[in-house]
Design a protein around this motif. Structure first.
Motif, short mmCIF file in Angstrom:
data_model
loop_
_atom_site.label_atom_id
_atom_site.label_comp_id
_atom_site.label_asym_id
_atom_site.label_seq_id
_atom_site.Cartn_x
_atom_site.Cartn_y
_atom_site.Cartn_z
N LEU A 174 0.82 -1.21 0.00
CA LEU A 174 0.00 0.00 0.00
C LEU A 174 0.86 1.26 0.00
CD1 LEU A 174 -2.67 1.53 0.34
CD2 LEU A 174 -2.46 1.18 2.82
N VAL A 175 1.81 1.34 0.92
CA VAL A 175 2.63 2.55 1.02
C VAL A 175 3.49 2.73 -0.23
CG1 VAL A 175 4.41 3.72 2.37
CG2 VAL A 175 2.64 2.41 3.54
N SER A 176 4.00 1.64 -0.77
CA SER A 176 4.83 1.74 -1.97
C SER A 176 4.01 2.22 -3.16
CB SER A 176 5.45 0.38 -2.29
OG SER A 176 6.31 -0.04 -1.25
N LEU A 177 2.80 1.72 -3.31
CA LEU A 177 1.95 2.15 -4.42
C LEU A 177 1.47 3.59 -4.24
CD1 LEU A 177 -0.17 -1.09 -5.00
CD2 LEU A 177 1.60 -0.15 -6.50
N LEU A 178 1.33 4.03 -3.00
CA LEU A 178 0.93 5.41 -2.74
C LEU A 178 1.97 6.40 -3.28
CD1 LEU A 178 -0.51 5.30 0.90
CD2 LEU A 178 -1.76 5.89 -1.18
N THR A 179 3.23 6.00 -3.29
CA THR A 179 4.28 6.90 -3.77
C THR A 179 4.14 7.21 -5.25
OG1 THR A 179 5.80 5.05 -4.20
CG2 THR A 179 5.89 6.07 -2.02
N LEU A 180 3.38 6.40 -5.97
CA LEU A 180 3.18 6.66 -7.40
C LEU A 180 2.39 7.94 -7.62
CD1 LEU A 180 2.39 3.07 -8.72
CD2 LEU A 180 4.58 4.26 -8.70
N MET A 181 1.65 8.38 -6.61
CA MET A 181 0.88 9.62 -6.74
C MET A 181 1.78 10.86 -6.70
SD MET A 181 -2.71 9.02 -4.74
CE MET A 181 -1.97 8.70 -3.15
N ASN A 182 3.03 10.69 -6.31
CA ASN A 182 3.94 11.83 -6.29
C ASN A 182 4.19 12.38 -7.68
OD1 ASN A 182 4.18 11.66 -3.53
ND2 ASN A 182 6.09 10.49 -3.58
N SER A 183 4.03 11.55 -8.70
CA SER A 183 4.22 12.02 -10.07
C SER A 183 3.17 13.07 -10.45
CB SER A 183 4.16 10.85 -11.05
OG SER A 183 2.91 10.19 -10.96
N SER A 184 2.03 13.05 -9.74
CA SER A 184 0.98 14.06 -9.96
C SER A 184 1.02 15.16 -8.90
CB SER A 184 -0.40 13.39 -9.95
OG SER A 184 -0.48 12.39 -10.94
N GLN A 185 2.09 15.18 -8.11
CA GLN A 185 2.30 16.17 -7.06
C GLN A 185 1.22 16.11 -5.98
OE1 GLN A 185 3.19 20.13 -8.49
NE2 GLN A 185 4.43 19.37 -10.19
N LEU A 186 0.65 14.92 -5.77
CA LEU A 186 -0.32 14.72 -4.69
C LEU A 186 0.43 14.26 -3.44
CD1 LEU A 186 -3.10 12.90 -6.76
CD2 LEU A 186 -3.03 15.31 -6.08
N TYR A 187 1.27 15.16 -2.92
CA TYR A 187 2.19 14.77 -1.86
C TYR A 187 1.48 14.43 -0.55
CZ TYR A 187 5.74 16.55 -5.06
OH TYR A 187 6.55 16.76 -6.14
N LEU A 188 0.50 15.24 -0.16
CA LEU A 188 -0.22 14.97 1.09
C LEU A 188 -0.98 13.66 1.02
CD1 LEU A 188 -1.62 18.44 2.22
CD2 LEU A 188 0.23 17.10 3.25
N ALA A 189 -1.48 13.32 -0.17
CA ALA A 189 -2.20 12.06 -0.34
C ALA A 189 -1.28 10.86 -0.17
CB ALA A 189 -2.87 12.02 -1.71
N THR A 190 0.02 11.09 -0.26
CA THR A 190 0.99 10.02 -0.02
C THR A 190 1.51 10.04 1.41
OG1 THR A 190 1.72 10.11 -2.33
CG2 THR A 190 3.20 9.05 -0.76
N ILE A 191 1.87 11.23 1.89
CA ILE A 191 2.53 11.35 3.20
C ILE A 191 1.59 10.97 4.34
CG2 ILE A 191 3.58 12.97 4.82
CD1 ILE A 191 4.71 14.46 2.42
N LEU A 192 0.38 11.51 4.34
CA LEU A 192 -0.54 11.28 5.46
C LEU A 192 -0.90 9.80 5.64
CD1 LEU A 192 -2.88 14.41 5.23
CD2 LEU A 192 -0.91 14.03 6.72
N PRO A 193 -1.33 9.09 4.57
CA PRO A 193 -1.60 7.65 4.76
C PRO A 193 -0.34 6.86 5.13
CG PRO A 193 -2.62 8.46 2.75
CD PRO A 193 -1.70 9.54 3.22
#
Length: 250
Positions: free
Chosen positions: A191-210
């Motif tokens: 889950l956490v590894s796949l969340l990092t894929l959202m960084n390419s869209s600059q959705l940083y909070l959507a990755t960091i908080l979870p």
């Protein structure tokens, strides 16, 4: 300014793990050996993932497939280092004149192994980012987020601490045959590894908080598995360092 950002991100990502290493590992040669061995096994998982990447690039979503198999390979090699350390316990006891804490307490063994996984993982994930942080140039001039370096440092720290907690929980699950914890380790890692894929869209909070939410849950679960309790935590916070006695179950 670039140099300040470099040191800030480096200390943010590696400051707490460095403190953990100096306070709990650096004075014990056996722990250092196990830390290096664990780091080597993570490198083997990286090598295996690299070989798979040659095949994954031909697929429609190579990054997603690469991330999934990278996580699975990391957990496979975590299992292999677990088997190796359990087989080596007898030999380690013979090498030491007396039973040291790391031999008699399996949770310390898991902690050191997990920290070894985390440190080498964090090093490989952030070293190129830190190299770019020194300049020349500044992130954000062409519409990119200027939070990229800070986010990378926060996620690196999160993964290092997660690997430490995952190591404790993984070893405990196999020792006690509590496979729910084992499933949590693998699934939360995915889950956490796949969340990092959202960084390419600059959705940083959507990755960091979870990611940090998973860290809190996993850390508390690992602490409980290692025998920690609210009573021992209260003693640790209120008693002088020379008189603290924290009970950790084997």
């Amino acid at each position: 300014m670039a140099l300040l950002e470099f040191f800030g991100c480096a200390f943010l990502a590696f400051g707490p793990p460095l403190a953990m290493f100096l306070l709990t590992i650096a004075k014990d040669p056996i722990r250092i050996i196990i830390l290096i061995a664990s780091a080597f096994f993570w490198l083997l998982s990286l090598l295996t993932s690299s070989l798979l990447w040659l095949v994954a690039v031909t697929l429609h979503s190579p990054i997603v497939v690469g991330v999934i198999f990278s996580v699975l390979f990391q957990e496979l090699f975590r299992y292999l280092i677990y088997l190796l350390l359990r087989k080596a316990e007898v030999g380690l006891k013979k090498l030491t004149e007396s039973d040291t804490a790391i031999i008699t307490n399996k949770n310390i063994l898991a902690y050191v192994s997990g920290l070894g996984f985390g440190i080498i993982s964090g090093t490989f994930s952030l070293v190129n980012v830190l190299a770019d942080a020194t300049g020349p140039g500044t992130v954000g001039l062409h519409g990119d987020s200027n939070l990229f370096f800070l986010t990378s440092a926060l996620l690196t720290l999160c993964f290092i601490l997660l690997h430490t907690a995952w190591g404790v929980l993984f070893f405990h699950a196999l020792d006690k045959k509590k496979y729910l914890a084992l499933v949590w380790v693998v699934m939360s890692h995915l889950l956490v590894s796949l969340l990092t894929l959202m960084n390419s869209s600059q959705l940083y909070l959507a990755t960091i908080l979870p990611a940090y939410a998973v860290l809190v849950v996993t850390g508390l679960w690992a602490a409980g598995a290692a025998g920690a309790s609210f009573t021992s935590l209260k003693k640790c916070l209120t008693s002088p360092p020379t008189t603290v006695q924290v009970r950790i179950e084997d």
